[in-house]
Design a protein around this motif. Structure first.
Motif, PDB file in Angstrom:
ATOM      1  N   VAL A 360       0.860  -1.187   0.000  1.00  8.76           N
ATOM      2  CA  VAL A 360       0.000   0.000   0.000  1.00  8.76           C
ATOM      3  C   VAL A 360       0.892   1.232   0.000  1.00  8.76           C
ATOM      4  N   ARG A 361       0.661   2.124  -0.961  1.00  7.15           N
ATOM      5  CA  ARG A 361       1.539   3.294  -1.109  1.00  7.15           C
ATOM      6  C   ARG A 361       0.701   4.577  -1.169  1.00  7.15           C
ATOM      7  N   PHE A 362       0.990   5.506  -0.266  1.00  9.44           N
ATOM      8  CA  PHE A 362       0.386   6.834  -0.270  1.00  9.44           C
ATOM      9  C   PHE A 362       1.419   7.817  -0.817  1.00  9.44           C
ATOM     10  N   GLU A 363       1.054   8.547  -1.879  1.00 10.48           N
ATOM     11  CA  GLU A 363       1.993   9.489  -2.489  1.00 10.48           C
ATOM     12  C   GLU A 363       1.372  10.874  -2.571  1.00 10.48           C
ATOM     13  N   GLN A 364       1.958  11.829  -1.836  1.00 11.47           N
ATOM     14  CA  GLN A 364       1.539  13.233  -1.846  1.00 11.47           C
ATOM     15  C   GLN A 364       0.023  13.376  -1.670  1.00 11.47           C
ATOM     16  N   VAL A 365      -0.522  12.594  -0.771  1.00 10.42           N
ATOM     17  CA  VAL A 365      -1.975  12.570  -0.566  1.00 10.42           C
ATOM     18  C   VAL A 365      -2.440  13.850   0.126  1.00 10.42           C
ATOM     19  N   ARG A 366      -3.513  14.409  -0.423  1.00  6.53           N
ATOM     20  CA  ARG A 366      -4.124  15.608   0.161  1.00  6.53           C
ATOM     21  C   ARG A 366      -5.625  15.404   0.190  1.00  6.53           C
ATOM     22  N   PHE A 367      -6.225  15.672   1.373  1.00  2.30           N
ATOM     23  CA  PHE A 367      -7.664  15.497   1.503  1.00  2.30           C
ATOM     24  C   PHE A 367      -8.168  16.312   2.683  1.00  2.30           C
ATOM     25  N   GLY A 368      -9.358  16.955   2.496  1.00  2.00           N
ATOM     26  CA  GLY A 368      -9.894  17.777   3.578  1.00  2.00           C
ATOM     27  C   GLY A 368     -11.398  17.897   3.580  1.00  2.00           C
ATOM     28  N   TYR A 369     -12.124  16.895   3.016  1.00  2.00           N
ATOM     29  CA  TYR A 369     -13.590  16.919   2.999  1.00  2.00           C
ATOM     30  C   TYR A 369     -14.127  18.182   2.326  1.00  2.00           C
ATOM     31  N   GLY A 370     -13.390  18.691   1.341  1.00  2.00           N
ATOM     32  CA  GLY A 370     -13.844  19.855   0.602  1.00  2.00           C
ATOM     33  C   GLY A 370     -13.627  21.183   1.308  1.00  2.00           C
ATOM     34  N   LYS A 371     -12.984  21.173   2.448  1.00  2.00           N
ATOM     35  CA  LYS A 371     -12.747  22.402   3.188  1.00  2.00           C
ATOM     36  C   LYS A 371     -11.385  22.988   2.836  1.00  2.00           C
ATOM     37  N   ALA A 372     -11.220  24.277   3.159  1.00  2.00           N
ATOM     38  CA  ALA A 372      -9.974  24.966   2.807  1.00  2.00           C
ATOM     39  C   ALA A 372      -8.785  24.374   3.560  1.00  2.00           C
ATOM     40  N   GLN A 373      -8.983  24.040   4.828  1.00  2.00           N
ATOM     41  CA  GLN A 373      -7.907  23.475   5.640  1.00  2.00           C
ATOM     42  C   GLN A 373      -7.914  21.958   5.509  1.00  2.00           C
ATOM     43  N   PRO A 374      -6.898  21.359   4.889  1.00  2.00           N
ATOM     44  CA  PRO A 374      -6.913  19.914   4.692  1.00  2.00           C
ATOM     45  C   PRO A 374      -6.686  19.160   6.001  1.00  2.00           C
ATOM     46  N   VAL A 375      -7.314  17.974   6.079  1.00  2.00           N
ATOM     47  CA  VAL A 375      -7.071  17.098   7.227  1.00  2.00           C
ATOM     48  C   VAL A 375      -5.767  16.347   7.036  1.00  2.00           C
ATOM     49  N   ILE A 376      -5.485  15.982   5.783  1.00  2.00           N
ATOM     50  CA  ILE A 376      -4.229  15.312   5.427  1.00  2.00           C
ATOM     51  C   ILE A 376      -3.598  16.092   4.288  1.00  2.00           C
ATOM     52  N   ALA A 377      -2.304  16.419   4.427  1.00  2.00           N
ATOM     53  CA  ALA A 377      -1.620  17.213   3.395  1.00  2.00           C
ATOM     54  C   ALA A 377      -0.232  16.658   3.135  1.00  2.00           C
ATOM     55  N   ASP A 378       0.085  16.471   1.852  1.00  2.00           N
ATOM     56  CA  ASP A 378       1.418  16.009   1.437  1.00  2.00           C
ATOM     57  C   ASP A 378       1.836  14.772   2.216  1.00  2.00           C
ATOM     58  N   PHE A 379       0.933  13.804   2.270  1.00  2.00           N
ATOM     59  CA  PHE A 379       1.179  12.606   3.079  1.00  2.00           C
ATOM     60  C   PHE A 379       1.823  11.532   2.215  1.00  2.00           C
ATOM     61  N   ASN A 380       2.939  10.984   2.686  1.00  2.00           N
ATOM     62  CA  ASN A 380       3.647   9.928   1.979  1.00  2.00           C
ATOM     63  C   ASN A 380       3.923   8.773   2.932  1.00  2.00           C
ATOM     64  N   LEU A 381       3.553   7.572   2.515  1.00  2.00           N
ATOM     65  CA  LEU A 381       3.786   6.389   3.343  1.00  2.00           C
ATOM     66  C   LEU A 381       3.739   5.153   2.463  1.00  2.00           C
ATOM     67  N   VAL A 382       4.665   4.243   2.693  1.00  2.00           N
ATOM     68  CA  VAL A 382       4.661   2.967   1.999  1.00  2.00           C
ATOM     69  C   VAL A 382       4.553   1.864   3.042  1.00  2.00           C
ATOM     70  N   VAL A 383       3.514   1.052   2.919  1.00  2.00           N
ATOM     71  CA  VAL A 383       3.363  -0.118   3.773  1.00  2.00           C
ATOM     72  C   VAL A 383       3.737  -1.329   2.935  1.00  2.00           C
ATOM     73  N   ARG A 384       4.821  -1.968   3.310  1.00  2.00           N
ATOM     74  CA  ARG A 384       5.360  -3.057   2.503  1.00  2.00           C
ATOM     75  C   ARG A 384       4.466  -4.295   2.579  1.00  2.00           C
ATOM     76  N   PRO A 385       4.559  -5.180   1.597  1.00  2.00           N
ATOM     77  CA  PRO A 385       3.737  -6.397   1.616  1.00  2.00           C
ATOM     78  C   PRO A 385       3.947  -7.191   2.900  1.00  2.00           C
ATOM     79  N   GLY A 386       2.863  -7.525   3.573  1.00  2.00           N
ATOM     80  CA  GLY A 386       2.949  -8.317   4.789  1.00  2.00           C
ATOM     81  C   GLY A 386       3.361  -7.543   6.021  1.00  2.00           C
ATOM     82  N   GLU A 387       3.601  -6.243   5.902  1.00  2.00           N
ATOM     83  CA  GLU A 387       4.037  -5.447   7.047  1.00  2.00           C
ATOM     84  C   GLU A 387       2.843  -5.069   7.915  1.00  2.00           C
ATOM     85  N   LYS A 388       3.085  -5.018   9.236  1.00  2.00           N
ATOM     86  CA  LYS A 388       2.069  -4.613  10.196  1.00  2.00           C
ATOM     87  C   LYS A 388       2.411  -3.237  10.723  1.00  2.00           C
ATOM     88  N   VAL A 389       1.587  -2.245  10.367  1.00  2.00           N
ATOM     89  CA  VAL A 389       1.875  -0.849  10.709  1.00  2.00           C
ATOM     90  C   VAL A 389       0.776  -0.327  11.635  1.00  2.00           C
TER      91      VAL A 389
END
Length: 616
Positions: A360-389
């Motif tokens: 599972v790979r998150f790349e530059q994710v931005r989301f804020g339910y349509g509001k000006a202030q995002p809840v998640i901004a520039d989020f990057n994370l890689v969860v490797r196969p079989g990894e427990k995070v």
């Protein structure tokens, strides 16, 4: 014969229903898809029956003239041919009426609204979570149910009243004119005045009907909301408050109802006045012409019968017209909900997700339910196969939002999420969620049997696989003791709406069994053991450890001890990653995680009131 006509319309078409247009006539036209031929046939038959019904008055007039002019012993000899034609024409109406009633009652009355409800329901099931967060469930249900019925009733009224009665009035005026053209005058004047009264009252009834439909939906929504959350209502001793909340909606409904009834009363008084005027003018005029020797007694009898028939029909027409525009108002009210575009859609070229490794790979994710202030901004994370995070952070850090966008309950505002290199925006939603299992903190079960709830994870599973999943979730033992008021026991016992007949721990174990049976390659845990007592939690933790083998796992927990043993911990704050590493590594850094670990209270993550945000 009944079954033949009942099977003409399939109420559950397999094709995905298209998005409905917002304009009224386009909406109704779209609703008639697959029904139009039958509706046209019904209109033709209704018009034919109306013509036949009006023709009876002409027959009555001719019979009176025969009786007035012919010698009784010669009547049959002189008029035998005409009488036989009349009798044959009368009996010809039997198959006409038969086909009409079969088409209306067997083919359309049940199947038509059921087909609409089936399509409306599937459209509502495809709406996003954002849609449901803004609406009462009961209100949506009311729109689905009453709009489908209103479309049927409106079309039936148009066919039976506007078309059929229109043909009827044209026919009786023509027949009255066949006796003497002057006899058309009273009927024509009445028709104009009646049309003017409809022109005044009916649109007003339509407006109040629309307001009443909305008030009815609101009333139903508030009452349903109280029943759905009855445990919360009772916990906070708010039965009187909820009664008052419903009473407010009932009062609004009552206000619209009184407005409607005032209009109906006015319409009825005006209508009766017009009817009395028609009877006096038409009958009086025809008798006056007869006294002058200008028409025969048959014409007087026919016109009198016609006016009395119109008198009886005018009240029925009045109510049908009022009902017509009430249904128009109901449809207009339902359009606002049923035509709302879906916010999360599969692309036309979307393909099923293929999970081979589980990255599972998150790349530059931005989301804020349509509001000006995002809840998640520039989020990057890689969860490797079989990894427990494990995801850690105070309320409002964005943990639950991250899970929601991974499940594609909402579309991203920027960036991408990929599973095994496939952008989730380009795969089908069903295939995405079929490959992700999730156990949430707030477990909700369907008001069905325990078996149905567990099999929801994988409907094709065998009974043995279902029971094995329940055993692994430490649920089999208590399930064996369950009963319900209908006498069902064990796996056949029903759990109540949202699973209210079970304890929190029991609901959680059934939900865990459901996810175990699903056996998806990616697993999401959101405080999966929060509702369990310590002894059961220990057993469930062992089951979850077994379940997590070979899977990619993302776990959210406020109780840090439950996720400290995971492969990697990701600390979030205000939608960003501030730390990540193993439990030992993060403690050694002496940063945010170490502070949270040191200050947790009773094994739970403490809350900083000044930094706390409302979870979106």
């Amino acid at each position: 014969m009944f079954r033949l006509f009942e099977k003409l319309v399939h109420p559950y078409p397999e094709a995905e229903p298209p998005e409905l247009p917002k304009s009224f006539f386009s909406f109704v036209w779209a609703c008639t898809a697959g029904m139009r031929g039958y509706l046209v046939g019904l209109a033709v038959l209704s018009a034919a029956i109306s013509t036949w019904d009006a023709w009876l008055f002409a027959v009555l007039g001719r019979v009176v003239d025969w009786l007035a002019n012919a010698r009784p012993e010669l009547l049959w000899e002189q008029e035998r041919g005409t009488m036989l034609v009349f009798v044959a024409f009368l009996f010809a109406s039997v198959p006409l009426v038969g086909f009409h009633t079969f088409l209306k009652h067997q083919t359309l009355s049940i199947n038509f609204p059921l087909r609409l409800r089936w399509n409306f329901h599937r459209m509502m099931l495809g709406q996003s979570l954002a849609f449901y967060s803004d609406e009462f469930a009961g209100r949506i249900t009311t729109k689905v149910m009453q709009t489908a019925l209103a479309v049927r009733e409106m079309l039936f009224t148009i066919i039976e009243v506007v078309i059929a009665i229109g043909v009827y009035f044209i026919t009786i005026m023509a027949l009255a004119g066949s006796f003497d053209r002057r006899l058309v005058l009273p009927l024509a004047v009445w028709l104009v005045l009646y049309a003017l009264s409809c022109w005044y009252f009916v649109p007003r009834l339509a407006r109040v009907g629309r307001a009443q439909a909305d008030a009815r939906a609101m009333m139903t929504g508030r009452i349903t909301d109280a029943y759905t959350n009855i445990s919360t209502v009772k916990l906070f001793s708010h039965t009187q408050r909820e009664a008052g909340f419903a009473r407010q909606a009932m009062s609004e409904f009552m206000t619209t109802g009184h407005r409607q009834m005032r209009l109906v009363s006015g319409f009825e008084i005006v209508n009766h006045t017009l009817v009395v005027s028609l009877i006096v003018s038409a009958c009086g005029y025809s008798v006056w012409l007869w006294t002058k020797g200008q028409i025969g007694p048959g014409a007087v009898a026919a016109v009198t019968a016609m006016t009395l028939r119109v008198s009886g029909m005018s009240h029925w027409i009045m109510w049908e017209m009022a009902s017509l525009f009430e249904n128009v108002g109901t449809i207009q009210d339902g359009i606002g909900t049923l035509t709302r575009p879906r916010q999360v859609l599969d692309r036309p070229d979307a393909k099923p997700l293929q999970v081979t490794r589980g990255e599972v790979r998150f790349e530059q994710v931005r989301f804020g339910y349509g509001k000006a202030q995002p809840v998640i901004a520039d989020f990057n994370l890689v969860v490797r196969p079989g990894e427990k995070v494990g995801l850690i952070g105070r309320s409002g850090a964005g943990k639950s939002t991250l899970v929601n966008i991974l499940l594609r309950f909402y579309d991203l505002e920027g960036g991408s999420i990929q599973i095994d290199g496939q952008d989730i925006a380009g795969v089908t939603q069903d295939s995405l969620r079929a490959n992700i299992g999730m156990v949430t903190q707030d477990t909700s079960l369907l008001h069905r049997s325990v078996r149905d709830n567990i099999m929801y994870g994988r409907p094709t599973a065998s009974e043995e696989e279902m029971v094995q999943a329940a055993r692994r979730a430490q649920a089999h033992a208590f399930i064996q003791t369950l009963t319900d008021p209908q006498g069902r026991a064990g796996y056949d016992a029903h759990v109540g709406e949202r699973g209210v007949k079970l304890s929190g721990g029991q609901r959680q174990r059934v939900a865990i069994a459901r996810v175990m049976l699903k056996d998806a390659p990616i697993l999401l845990l959101d405080e999966a053991t929060s509702a369990l007592d310590s002894e059961v939690e220990a057993a469930i933790q062992a089951s979850l450890k077994d379940l997590m083998q070979g899977k990619t796992v993302i776990a959210i927990a406020h109780r840090l001890s439950t996720i400290a043993a995971l492969d990697r911990l990701v600390v979030m704050d205000q939608g960003r990653i501030v730390e990540q590493g193993t439990h030992r590594e993060l403690l050694a850094q002496g940063g945010v995680y170490a502070g949270l670990w040191a200050h947790q209270s009773g094994g739970f993550l403490g809350e900083d009131r000044e930094e706390e945000l409302a979870d979106a």
